[in-house]
Design an enzyme around this catalytic site. Sequence first.
Site, PDB file in Angstrom:
ATOM      1  N   LYS A  78      -1.701  30.476  -2.383  1.00  0.00           N
ATOM      2  CA  LYS A  78      -2.005  30.166  -0.978  1.00  0.00           C
ATOM      3  C   LYS A  78      -1.195  31.098  -0.082  1.00  0.00           C
ATOM      4  CE  LYS A  78      -2.214  26.139   2.164  1.00  0.00           C
ATOM      5  NZ  LYS A  78      -1.927  24.702   2.340  1.00  0.00           N
ATOM      6  N   SER A 158      -5.952  21.891   4.046  1.00  0.00           N
ATOM      7  CA  SER A 158      -5.837  23.269   4.459  1.00  0.00           C
ATOM      8  C   SER A 158      -5.904  24.270   3.305  1.00  0.00           C
ATOM      9  CB  SER A 158      -4.519  23.473   5.195  1.00  0.00           C
ATOM     10  OG  SER A 158      -3.418  23.246   4.329  1.00  0.00           O
ATOM     11  N   SER A 182      -3.558  18.196   2.073  1.00  0.00           N
ATOM     12  CA  SER A 182      -4.116  19.545   1.908  1.00  0.00           C
ATOM     13  C   SER A 182      -4.281  20.035   0.484  1.00  0.00           C
ATOM     14  CB  SER A 182      -3.263  20.552   2.663  1.00  0.00           C
ATOM     15  OG  SER A 182      -3.630  20.532   4.012  1.00  0.00           O
TER      16      SER A 182
HETATM   17  N1  GLN Z   1      -5.293  17.875   7.536  1.00  0.00           N
HETATM   18  C1  GLN Z   1      -3.922  17.527   7.822  1.00  0.00           C
HETATM   19  C2  GLN Z   1      -3.455  18.243   9.067  1.00  0.00           C
HETATM   20  O1  GLN Z   1      -4.203  18.994   9.610  1.00  0.00           O
HETATM   21  C3  GLN Z   1      -3.064  17.843   6.643  1.00  0.00           C
HETATM   22  C4  GLN Z   1      -2.783  19.270   6.484  1.00  0.00           C
HETATM   23  C5  GLN Z   1      -1.910  19.576   5.332  1.00  0.00           C
HETATM   24  O2  GLN Z   1      -1.724  18.741   4.430  1.00  0.00           O
HETATM   25  N2  GLN Z   1      -1.312  20.747   5.363  1.00  0.00           N
HETATM   26  O3  GLN Z   1      -2.349  18.058   9.494  1.00  0.00           O
END
Ligand code: GLN
Length: 492
Positions: A78, A158, A182
């Site tokens: 990532k 994400s 995410s």
């Molecule tokens: N979708 C969540 C957010 O936008 C979690 C994102 C994540 O776990 N990095 O904060």
Amino acid sequence: MTDLTSLTLADAREGLTQKSFTALELTDAHLAAMEKARVLNAYVLETPEQARAQARAADATIAKGNAGPLAGIPLGVKDLFATTDVRATACSKILGNFIPPYESTVTSQLWRDGAVMLGKLNCDEFAMGSSNETSAFGPVVNPWRREGSDTNLVPGGSSGGSASAVAANLCLGATGTDTGGSIRQPAAFTGIVGIKPTYGRCSRWGIVAFASSLDQAGPFARTVRDTAILMRSMAGHDPKDTTSVDRPVPDYEAAIGKSVKGMKIGIPKEYRLDGMSGEIAKLWAQGADWLKAAGAELVEVSLPYTKYALPAYYVVAPAEASSNLARYDGVRYGARVNGKNIAEMYENTRAAGFGPEVRRRIMIGTYVLSAGYYDAYYLRAQKVRTLIKKDFEDVFAKGIHAILTPATPSAAFGIGEKGQADPIEMYLNDIFTVTVNMAGLPGIAVPAGKDGQGLPLGLQLIGRPFDEETLFSLGEVIEQSAGHFTAKKWWV
Ligand code: GLN
């Protein structure tokens, strides 16, 4: 010869040990697949030269008989992880062409064990999002499509690039990070396995910070066993991260195939949301039946503060983000937009460098931390967080070994379909996953079925702190019952 990219990580490991193929051949097969799959936009940077050099080095260790546990295994990373001499952007314009002079602890442990880096994977900007649509590199496409449709779907977020790459056989496994879901949500959207370890299990050092008290790194792979193999290399104590925990890393793979007989599995009644889709409810009941058939005991449990988890998360996470992102000021990293004076330069840089979702989070975070509102929002959210944690402690104190829930409220949706008018629509994706981050617990998502349109759906298992092994054992039971999920290849 079989298509080397469709092997599981465990089978590839076996093939390399048996010298059925070389690490270089395995890497080349993946590089070729990546080239053909660029339409998915999973990789934001391909690193073929580095990959081939690492693969050759792995072949040499295999020949000498001193190979590491991941020798020659091609992985994607990532783009939130710092990688020495390889661009890291957090998929934001503000980092520009930042080339870190250091390696994150988690990735350095993967290379230490012989793994090969194929490239950097797309993600939401600073990991803020649930669909990979906030990335400065554009959205990632899910390899899955609805039956009879050619609409491009999101892979979740994400870590959308990681999930898409693993699901489309563009790597044998990938790293992700999970602040509110995410890893687990994109794993569910793409029919693969993803685990968020206990907070403190994997070092956060060298990973771009979003919300430091919630962020955790973890692996994606196509089987539960493969994630267990990767976890062993990623986990461990790191003095450079003060929240990293000093306890031995177990052989997670040994948990695969262990009997789950007599285990008590909690089914939290508060997760049975009003208006929950029939398909999700059915999947959840099916998962419970599979665990029961394997000898586990199902127990209804209560996590009463669940309904406050999402609102509390969207106070705590932006608060920490607003503080963490203060460092991107046009002076230290990448992009800069000049102004008449330094204050204007900061403003211009930040206005041009951050996308709309990141700006929204910074504004919310700054607001909830401001003098007049700190007690009303931030302090209160922290108190709610303590209560959420206590909910889980109470359940585990009653002898529950793990909790079974759906991973997401729906299957993958179309690119551009959600959250345009109302960001809360997007935030609701995390309804089943954020509690786990708030409580610092481990959670695994395992593919368990399909919706009416043929899209994969996942179940989540939540464990006691540092008991990832139980999640691997239970996750494998679900995997054995549900079978594997492979997207039809339409992109070549
Ligand atoms: N979708 C969540 C957010 O936008 C979690 C994102 C994540 O776990 N990095 O904060």
